[in-house]
Scaffold this active site. Sequence first.
Site, PDB file in Angstrom:
ATOM      1  N   ASP A 208       1.260  -1.091  -0.045  1.00 25.99           N
ATOM      2  CA  ASP A 208      -0.473  -0.159  -0.023  1.00 25.99           C
ATOM      3  C   ASP A 208       1.239   1.455   0.092  1.00 25.99           C
ATOM      4  O   ASP A 208       2.427   0.888   0.420  1.00 25.99           O
ATOM      5  CB  ASP A 208      -0.589   0.267   1.448  1.00 25.99           C
ATOM      6  CG  ASP A 208      -2.219   0.785   1.217  1.00 25.99           C
ATOM      7  OD1 ASP A 208      -3.077  -0.094   1.063  1.00 25.99           O
ATOM      8  OD2 ASP A 208      -1.436   1.845   1.175  1.00 25.99           O
TER       9      ASP A 208
ATOM     10  N   ASP B 276       4.009   1.836  -4.340  1.00 20.99           N
ATOM     11  CA  ASP B 276       2.659   2.926  -5.139  1.00 20.99           C
ATOM     12  C   ASP B 276       3.485   2.487  -6.299  1.00 20.99           C
ATOM     13  O   ASP B 276       4.089   2.338  -7.075  1.00 20.99           O
ATOM     14  CB  ASP B 276       3.536   4.636  -5.480  1.00 20.99           C
ATOM     15  CG  ASP B 276       2.811   6.082  -6.291  1.00 20.99           C
ATOM     16  OD1 ASP B 276       2.044   5.199  -6.563  1.00 20.99           O
ATOM     17  OD2 ASP B 276       3.611   6.744  -6.028  1.00 20.99           O
ATOM     18  N   VAL B 277       1.836   2.390  -6.873  1.00 19.83           N
ATOM     19  CA  VAL B 277       1.823   1.105  -8.023  1.00 19.83           C
ATOM     20  C   VAL B 277       1.655   1.704  -8.687  1.00 19.83           C
ATOM     21  O   VAL B 277       2.353   1.280 -10.078  1.00 19.83           O
ATOM     22  CB  VAL B 277       0.187   0.828  -7.727  1.00 19.83           C
ATOM     23  CG1 VAL B 277      -0.316  -0.751  -6.460  1.00 19.83           C
ATOM     24  CG2 VAL B 277      -1.175   1.448  -8.369  1.00 19.83           C
TER      25      VAL B 277
ATOM     26  N   ASN C   2      -5.842  -4.415  -6.249  1.00 22.80           N
ATOM     27  CA  ASN C   2      -7.073  -3.740  -5.909  1.00 22.80           C
ATOM     28  C   ASN C   2      -6.733  -2.062  -5.328  1.00 22.80           C
ATOM     29  O   ASN C   2      -8.087  -1.387  -5.587  1.00 22.80           O
ATOM     30  CB  ASN C   2      -6.955  -4.668  -4.509  1.00 22.80           C
ATOM     31  CG  ASN C   2      -8.058  -3.424  -3.543  1.00 22.80           C
ATOM     32  OD1 ASN C   2      -8.951  -3.271  -3.469  1.00 22.80           O
ATOM     33  ND2 ASN C   2      -7.106  -3.085  -2.897  1.00 22.80           N
TER      34      ASN C   2
ATOM     35  N   TYR D 177     -13.121   8.012 -14.409  1.00 24.70           N
ATOM     36  CA  TYR D 177     -13.096   6.638 -13.714  1.00 24.70           C
ATOM     37  C   TYR D 177     -13.556   5.823 -13.458  1.00 24.70           C
ATOM     38  O   TYR D 177     -12.819   4.534 -13.882  1.00 24.70           O
ATOM     39  CB  TYR D 177     -13.686   7.183 -12.280  1.00 24.70           C
ATOM     40  CG  TYR D 177     -13.858   5.880 -10.837  1.00 24.70           C
ATOM     41  CD1 TYR D 177     -12.642   5.641 -10.326  1.00 24.70           C
ATOM     42  CD2 TYR D 177     -14.557   4.749 -10.856  1.00 24.70           C
ATOM     43  CE1 TYR D 177     -12.680   4.303  -9.129  1.00 24.70           C
ATOM     44  CE2 TYR D 177     -15.056   4.321  -9.739  1.00 24.70           C
ATOM     45  CZ  TYR D 177     -13.916   3.637  -9.385  1.00 24.70           C
ATOM     46  OH  TYR D 177     -14.090   2.141  -8.141  1.00 24.70           O
TER      47      TYR D 177
ATOM     48  N   LYS E 209     -11.888   2.297 -15.364  1.00 22.48           N
ATOM     49  CA  LYS E 209     -12.209   0.847 -14.710  1.00 22.48           C
ATOM     50  C   LYS E 209     -13.229   0.193 -16.443  1.00 22.48           C
ATOM     51  O   LYS E 209     -12.976  -1.392 -16.185  1.00 22.48           O
ATOM     52  CB  LYS E 209     -13.638   0.728 -13.995  1.00 22.48           C
ATOM     53  CG  LYS E 209     -12.975   1.392 -12.219  1.00 22.48           C
ATOM     54  CD  LYS E 209     -11.975   1.113 -12.190  1.00 22.48           C
ATOM     55  CE  LYS E 209     -11.894   1.155 -10.206  1.00 22.48           C
ATOM     56  NZ  LYS E 209     -10.624   0.072  -9.668  1.00 22.48           N
TER      57      LYS E 209
ATOM     58  N   ILE F 100     -19.501   0.056  -2.146  1.00 20.47           N
ATOM     59  CA  ILE F 100     -19.260  -0.851  -0.649  1.00 20.47           C
ATOM     60  C   ILE F 100     -18.453   0.584  -0.062  1.00 20.47           C
ATOM     61  O   ILE F 100     -18.115   2.009  -0.260  1.00 20.47           O
ATOM     62  CB  ILE F 100     -17.590  -1.428  -0.781  1.00 20.47           C
ATOM     63  CG1 ILE F 100     -18.237  -2.387  -1.794  1.00 20.47           C
ATOM     64  CG2 ILE F 100     -17.487  -2.181  -0.204  1.00 20.47           C
ATOM     65  CD1 ILE F 100     -18.575  -3.120  -2.498  1.00 20.47           C
TER      66      ILE F 100
ATOM     67  N   THR G 163     -16.536   1.895   2.247  1.00 17.34           N
ATOM     68  CA  THR G 163     -15.150   2.090   2.224  1.00 17.34           C
ATOM     69  C   THR G 163     -14.445   3.473   2.676  1.00 17.34           C
ATOM     70  O   THR G 163     -15.250   4.502   2.015  1.00 17.34           O
ATOM     71  CB  THR G 163     -14.247   1.459   1.598  1.00 17.34           C
ATOM     72  OG1 THR G 163     -14.391   2.179   0.234  1.00 17.34           O
ATOM     73  CG2 THR G 163     -14.758  -0.336   1.153  1.00 17.34           C
TER      74      THR G 163
HETATM   75  P1  NAP Z   1     -10.263   2.437  -0.022  1.00 15.27           P
HETATM   76  O1  NAP Z   1     -10.594   1.766   0.969  1.00 15.27           O
HETATM   77  O2  NAP Z   1      -9.906   3.744  -0.449  1.00 15.27           O
HETATM   78  O3  NAP Z   1      -7.986   1.821  -0.344  1.00 15.27           O
HETATM   79  C1  NAP Z   1      -7.388   1.751  -0.892  1.00 15.27           C
HETATM   80  C2  NAP Z   1      -5.987   1.541  -0.323  1.00 15.27           C
HETATM   81  O4  NAP Z   1      -5.127   2.142  -1.399  1.00 15.27           O
HETATM   82  C3  NAP Z   1      -5.763   2.791   0.537  1.00 15.27           C
HETATM   83  O5  NAP Z   1      -5.272   2.126   1.086  1.00 15.27           O
HETATM   84  C4  NAP Z   1      -4.867   3.344  -0.943  1.00 15.27           C
HETATM   85  O6  NAP Z   1      -4.210   4.428   0.023  1.00 15.27           O
HETATM   86  C5  NAP Z   1      -4.194   2.962  -1.419  1.00 15.27           C
HETATM   87  N1  NAP Z   1      -3.769   3.727  -2.716  1.00 15.27           N
HETATM   88  C6  NAP Z   1      -4.209   4.411  -3.119  1.00 15.27           C
HETATM   89  N2  NAP Z   1      -3.195   5.599  -4.110  1.00 15.27           N
HETATM   90  C7  NAP Z   1      -2.036   3.925  -3.964  1.00 15.27           C
HETATM   91  C8  NAP Z   1      -1.428   4.018  -5.267  1.00 15.27           C
HETATM   92  N3  NAP Z   1      -0.912   4.437  -5.909  1.00 15.27           N
HETATM   93  N4  NAP Z   1      -0.912   2.904  -4.762  1.00 15.27           N
HETATM   94  C9  NAP Z   1      -0.785   2.268  -3.698  1.00 15.27           C
HETATM   95  N5  NAP Z   1      -1.523   2.132  -3.324  1.00 15.27           N
HETATM   96  C10 NAP Z   1      -2.720   3.313  -2.976  1.00 15.27           C
HETATM   97  O7  NAP Z   1     -10.406   1.861  -1.184  1.00 15.27           O
HETATM   98  P2  NAP Z   1     -11.970   0.587  -1.610  1.00 15.27           P
HETATM   99  O8  NAP Z   1     -13.650   1.168  -1.701  1.00 15.27           O
HETATM  100  O9  NAP Z   1     -10.834  -0.479  -0.917  1.00 15.27           O
HETATM  101  O10 NAP Z   1     -11.588   0.439  -3.080  1.00 15.27           O
HETATM  102  C11 NAP Z   1     -10.486  -0.489  -3.284  1.00 15.27           C
HETATM  103  C12 NAP Z   1     -10.617  -1.161  -4.410  1.00 15.27           C
HETATM  104  O11 NAP Z   1     -12.065  -0.807  -5.352  1.00 15.27           O
HETATM  105  C13 NAP Z   1     -10.280   0.513  -6.022  1.00 15.27           C
HETATM  106  O12 NAP Z   1      -9.335  -0.216  -7.318  1.00 15.27           O
HETATM  107  C14 NAP Z   1     -11.865   0.922  -6.079  1.00 15.27           C
HETATM  108  O13 NAP Z   1     -11.517   2.256  -7.218  1.00 15.27           O
HETATM  109  C15 NAP Z   1     -12.279  -0.750  -6.295  1.00 15.27           C
HETATM  110  N6  NAP Z   1     -14.158  -0.518  -6.222  1.00 15.27           N
HETATM  111  C16 NAP Z   1     -14.526   0.040  -5.232  1.00 15.27           C
HETATM  112  C17 NAP Z   1     -15.990   0.970  -4.577  1.00 15.27           C
HETATM  113  C18 NAP Z   1     -16.323   0.878  -3.070  1.00 15.27           C
HETATM  114  O14 NAP Z   1     -17.642   0.944  -3.364  1.00 15.27           O
HETATM  115  N7  NAP Z   1     -16.055   1.325  -2.911  1.00 15.27           N
HETATM  116  C19 NAP Z   1     -16.586   0.112  -5.822  1.00 15.27           C
HETATM  117  C20 NAP Z   1     -15.983  -0.781  -7.047  1.00 15.27           C
HETATM  118  C21 NAP Z   1     -14.870  -0.626  -6.972  1.00 15.27           C
HETATM  119  P3  NAP Z   1      -5.045   5.524   0.748  1.00 15.27           P
HETATM  120  O15 NAP Z   1      -5.465   5.778   1.616  1.00 15.27           O
HETATM  121  O16 NAP Z   1      -3.769   6.094   1.049  1.00 15.27           O
HETATM  122  O17 NAP Z   1      -5.212   6.848  -1.051  1.00 15.27           O
END
Ligand code: NAP
Length: 260
Positions: A37, A63-64, A90, A155, A159, A190, A192
């Site tokens: 992360d 950093d991805v 992810n 976005y 995606k 979700i 989050t």
């Molecule tokens: P989240 O809780 O914000 O977790 C994402 C994690 O990725 C955070 O720890 C974030 O760090 C980290 N991150 C951000 N930029 C990064 C980078 N450049 N390199 C490495 N790590 C990085 O989000 P989530 O909701 O679990 O989402 C996870 C995935 O599911 C994402 O791809 C999102 O688009 C997808 N998704 C989510 C939802 C939803 O409703 N939540 C729906 C559809 C798809 P920071 O906190 O420091 O930014």
Amino acid sequence: MNRVNNKVALVTGGGSGIGRASCCLLAQAGAKVFVTDINQMALDETVEIIVSSGGLATGVHQDVTDEGRWDEVMSLLLDAYGKLDILVNNAGISGVGLPPIEEASLASFQKVTAINLDSVFLGTQKAVLAMKDSGGSIINISSVMGIVGGAGPAYNASKGGVRLLTKSVAVHCGTMGYNIRVNSVHPGYIWTPLVENIFEHVGVDNLTEDGFREMLTEKHPIGRLGVAEDIAKGVLFLASDDSSFMTGSELVIDGGYTAV
Ligand code: NAP
């Protein structure tokens, strides 16, 4: 329950939300989990949660979007565990606060696609190189927003790109005779930090947080928002041999969001 016993999994963005839940479930099911992360404190917490409940996990800052760091992370993982069986691409951001297409800058568009799409290209490429002789499962977290519009151009484009990048690599791996399956996952909303941030940053039409949740819930015929574990269960399924006939597929876990 040991559906991925002794498999080695790398999960990006494993410090929060869907990534953390996936790390924990994969570890419970027997995997050795490499958690990465950009947020060091968050990834350390995930490792602590897994290790304190008897699982195996290692945390590495990443950093991805940084290709050189991908090479370093893969070297660290292969030195530690000798192989890679599962990659969960992810890590992602929502792009909250970006202006509409008429006003958006190219730089703001590219910031989102670099994190959400270019990183998936990088991770998938490194994983195919690591897995081509031994086989494996690559799981790319897309979104319902990779199927339908509504989240803004950056976005949605990122995606949607993940969705077809996944199919392209799945076909290539099959054609080459690699035993590598590549699938995408499409969550609905979700609750989050990513979604909480949407509310905190822009507020939505003067709604309270409860009102915002209610508005999102109404988009899901099943009558609730998802939780991160709903998606982690799909990730575990795709990681395990239970999905051995699936590649190039899109696993939609959205409470009916895209059925309407
Ligand atoms: P989240 O809780 O914000 O977790 C994402 C994690 O990725 C955070 O720890 C974030 O760090 C980290 N991150 C951000 N930029 C990064 C980078 N450049 N390199 C490495 N790590 C990085 O989000 P989530 O909701 O679990 O989402 C996870 C995935 O599911 C994402 O791809 C999102 O688009 C997808 N998704 C989510 C939802 C939803 O409703 N939540 C729906 C559809 C798809 P920071 O906190 O420091 O930014």
